[in-house]
Enzyme design. Sequence first.
Site, PDB file in Angstrom:
ATOM      1  N   LYS A  16     -11.509 -10.212  -3.147  1.00 37.72           N
ATOM      2  CA  LYS A  16     -10.786  -9.173  -2.406  1.00 37.72           C
ATOM      3  C   LYS A  16      -9.760  -8.602  -3.380  1.00 37.72           C
ATOM      4  CE  LYS A  16      -8.296  -8.321   1.891  1.00 37.72           C
ATOM      5  NZ  LYS A  16      -7.172  -7.612   1.324  1.00 37.72           N
TER       6      LYS A  16
ATOM      7  N   CYS B 138      33.577  -9.019  -3.311  1.00 36.87           N
ATOM      8  CA  CYS B 138      32.471  -8.358  -4.003  1.00 36.87           C
ATOM      9  C   CYS B 138      32.570  -8.650  -5.497  1.00 36.87           C
ATOM     10  CB  CYS B 138      32.536  -6.853  -3.763  1.00 36.87           C
ATOM     11  SG  CYS B 138      31.373  -5.948  -4.800  1.00 36.87           S
TER      12      CYS B 138
ATOM     13  N   CYS C 149      29.996  -5.765   0.955  1.00 35.59           N
ATOM     14  CA  CYS C 149      31.204  -5.316   0.269  1.00 35.59           C
ATOM     15  C   CYS C 149      31.823  -4.177   1.080  1.00 35.59           C
ATOM     16  CB  CYS C 149      30.808  -4.820  -1.118  1.00 35.59           C
ATOM     17  SG  CYS C 149      32.038  -3.772  -1.888  1.00 35.59           S
TER      18      CYS C 149
ATOM     19  N   CYS D   3      33.261   0.966  -5.058  1.00 36.71           N
ATOM     20  CA  CYS D   3      32.462  -0.110  -5.655  1.00 36.71           C
ATOM     21  C   CYS D   3      31.416   0.514  -6.579  1.00 36.71           C
ATOM     22  CB  CYS D   3      31.780  -0.912  -4.555  1.00 36.71           C
ATOM     23  SG  CYS D   3      30.685  -2.177  -5.228  1.00 36.71           S
TER      24      CYS D   3
HETATM   25  S1  IVH Z   1     -14.851  -4.320   2.515  1.00 35.72           S
HETATM   26  C1  IVH Z   1     -15.513  -2.190   6.504  1.00 35.72           C
HETATM   27  N1  IVH Z   1     -14.518  -5.524   0.228  1.00 35.72           N
HETATM   28  O1  IVH Z   1      -9.116  -4.999   1.760  1.00 35.72           O
HETATM   29  C2  IVH Z   1     -14.988  -3.115   5.479  1.00 35.72           C
HETATM   30  N2  IVH Z   1     -12.613  -4.553   1.246  1.00 35.72           N
HETATM   31  O2  IVH Z   1      -7.598  -5.933   4.034  1.00 35.72           O
HETATM   32  C3  IVH Z   1     -14.507  -2.437   4.303  1.00 35.72           C
HETATM   33  N3  IVH Z   1     -10.579  -4.765  -0.080  1.00 35.72           N
HETATM   34  O3  IVH Z   1      -9.186  -1.976   3.516  1.00 35.72           O
HETATM   35  C4  IVH Z   1     -13.783  -3.281   3.389  1.00 35.72           C
HETATM   36  N4  IVH Z   1     -11.461  -5.819  -1.771  1.00 35.72           N
HETATM   37  O4  IVH Z   1      -8.993  -1.897   0.932  1.00 35.72           O
HETATM   38  C5  IVH Z   1     -13.925  -4.856   1.215  1.00 35.72           C
HETATM   39  N5  IVH Z   1     -14.378  -6.565  -1.849  1.00 35.72           N
HETATM   40  C6  IVH Z   1     -13.801  -5.897  -0.848  1.00 35.72           C
HETATM   41  C7  IVH Z   1     -12.438  -5.604  -0.869  1.00 35.72           C
HETATM   42  C8  IVH Z   1     -11.875  -4.937   0.208  1.00 35.72           C
HETATM   43  C9  IVH Z   1     -10.360  -5.307  -1.280  1.00 35.72           C
HETATM   44  C10 IVH Z   1      -9.531  -4.143   0.738  1.00 35.72           C
HETATM   45  C11 IVH Z   1      -9.914  -2.855   1.399  1.00 35.72           C
HETATM   46  C12 IVH Z   1      -9.666  -3.098   2.863  1.00 35.72           C
HETATM   47  C13 IVH Z   1      -8.667  -4.211   2.819  1.00 35.72           C
HETATM   48  C14 IVH Z   1      -8.598  -4.987   4.089  1.00 35.72           C
END
Ligand code: IVH
Length: 726
Positions: free
Chosen positions: A132, A431, A449, A455
């Site tokens: 992610k 402060c 402060c 300040c």
């Molecule tokens: S899939 C419908 N895959 O995480 C699903 N999202 O917290 C679409 N993100 O809005 C998202 N890496 O901006 C997907 N490998 C990944 C991702 C990812 C980062 C982000 C994305 C999403 C957010 C959600």
Amino acid sequence: MAQQPSDRLPVEDLNREQAAAEIADLSARVAEANDNYHRHDAPEISDADYDAFKARLLALEAAFPELAQPDSPTGKVGAGPAEGFGKVAHAQRMMSLGNAFTETDVQEFLTRVRSFLNLPGDTLLEMTAEPKIDGLSLSLRYEQGELVQAATRGDGTVGENVTANARTIAEIPCRLAGTVPDILEVRGEVYMSHADFRTLNGQDAGRIFANPRNAAAGSLRQIDPAVTSRRPLRFFAYSWGELSEPLASTQLEAVERLASLGFQTNPLTRLCRSLPEMIDTWTQIEQQRATLGYDIDGVVYKVNDLSFQARLGFRSTTPRWALAHKFPAETAWTRLDRIEIQVGRTGALSPVARLEPVTVGGVVVSNATLHNEDYIAGRDNAGAPIREGRDIREGDWVKVYRAGDVIPKIADVDLSRRPADSLPFAFPSLCPQCGSEAIREPGDSVRRCTGGLICPAQAVEKLKHFVSRPAFDIDGLGARQIEMFFADPALPIREPADIFTLARRDSGNLARLKNREGFGERSVEKLFAAIEDKRRIPLARLLFALGIRHVGEVASGTLARHFGTWDALVAAIDGAAREPAFAAADDKARRTALPDSPHWAELVGIDGIGSVLVNSLVTTFSQQAEREGIDRLVAQLTVLPAQSTRAVQTEISGKTLVFTGTLERMTRAEAKARAEAMGAKVAGSVSAKTDLLIAGPGAGSKATKAADLGVAVIDEDEWLRIAGTG
Ligand code: IVH
């Protein structure tokens, strides 16, 4: 006075009136924090405060559903589009992801998927697992293989049109080769590598970004694409929106197809056939986290079979077929050398831990926030023990953690390693910058402060805020330059008005400045021109720029729209200052004084404006030194009115305008904001729906098209007359 939610009355003890006031107050704070975080890439309150405000607001809305504001920030995925970019309605909503923190959460997710699809527990269910990425999502629309539009997520339904900027990113192809669906929306994450982030933060004069995510967001949302093109942005494709034909029949093949079209896809993506394989992949990716060279904050699992994905569909903001399995916050032990007290723009004394540098998840950390004196002493805002009551002292060994985006924090302290001679930290009552008394008002978790403008720390922070992007946004005058001018005895900038005095042609300052280190004649000319450009400023920006406590961007916009002009706003504030409600000691007394306080009543009666904010506003305007500073500033400016919600219709309300060619006396962004404030819509291209074309020099095809369609065309002079500034 910033009341922490835990200091407030239990929700069930509130009457309707109290709940309404608190909901208005919290909605504004949460909306503003959302705004700062999503639009301006600069979080201003801690995650803990944000969570507490939001939790309290949710509780209030649950108890008093009829009082919940229709546009409550609790119901949003992100914030709406930032000012300055066109809006784009997504052909398909951009979704968020449900979160999992434990293996059990992941198991329950699989059970939900199986039961939804009516799959027996022992049938194979293939899932993909991929990092992610901690960046910002972007949707790229290709028509016949040509990139025609790039849009940020915004609130999921409407995002910002950042096409010109996206075209400058090397990893985003402008044309796709080979056989491509006629309509293809590629979705993925824009991010910045650690190495590029470090280089960028080292070279950029004005702006230090808190982390790579904010740097990526700030770089993508530059009004000038030339700036974006110099920023080292990258893009991973991982999903799609509208398609004229399917890409493949599985997630994995679809992403491979995107890779074959020229997109970067994440090499750590795996296919998993069971829960243990998913957890194993998650563990392996987590182990590589520190050495990947870019930020990730978890693993995303997706059902591989696209026909299953289609059947599973979406809940309101998340797909049923995907899950984000987050990593725990990263931690490390290190020694706390010193506790320093920083003084902020509103006088808040913030304790900061100076640490022996330590690597936490690949990032070297040498500072951490300590929140406030209670946190150091080992108790929360309500006086209950935290860390089982263990306090934090200079010389202690402390456990530092970084959770995603925020400033590192201290989670714990190791008493077995505490030096025998250590003493509890004595939080200053004066402060450290100006020696004025620092006081903590009842119900406030922060000591402040009382030095106000005398300040120096408050004055410098106020100036930095004044020139910041959502405020006056003066090119070439950032935090660094402010510090330099503030310390310079010959060319002092001590208050906002001085910025405009500095740039006066007859001041001789041009000659004085041009031989300074870092300033050639051209750069001084440019700086002065940038300052001149901001002598004309929209009311909402001016109000926000003053840096008055509780008066954030959202509230400034609300007040500007309500009063329309600076004079009307000041008349109301000055009126309120003379009324019994302002003199009253507490909220209850203020409410009983409302019938005799028409100005105060008007101010607190505005949707989204609470009495805490009004009190802060009226107090600031009635302090003589503050007021004189504000008056000196305003005397140098032309304050552009906002369309007052009390005002009559303008000659362009409800009309659709298009700007083309060069505007010489107003930036495009300002012209657009002005037109919108006057109730008009601004479109990017001329069509039968266009009512008026404003054509500056160099107008081309749009002017021809307008003539063909019989659309009225005016020049910049006429526009300035309509805008009320000619
Ligand atoms: S899939 C419908 N895959 O995480 C699903 N999202 O917290 C679409 N993100 O809005 C998202 N890496 O901006 C997907 N490998 C990944 C991702 C990812 C980062 C982000 C994305 C999403 C957010 C959600």
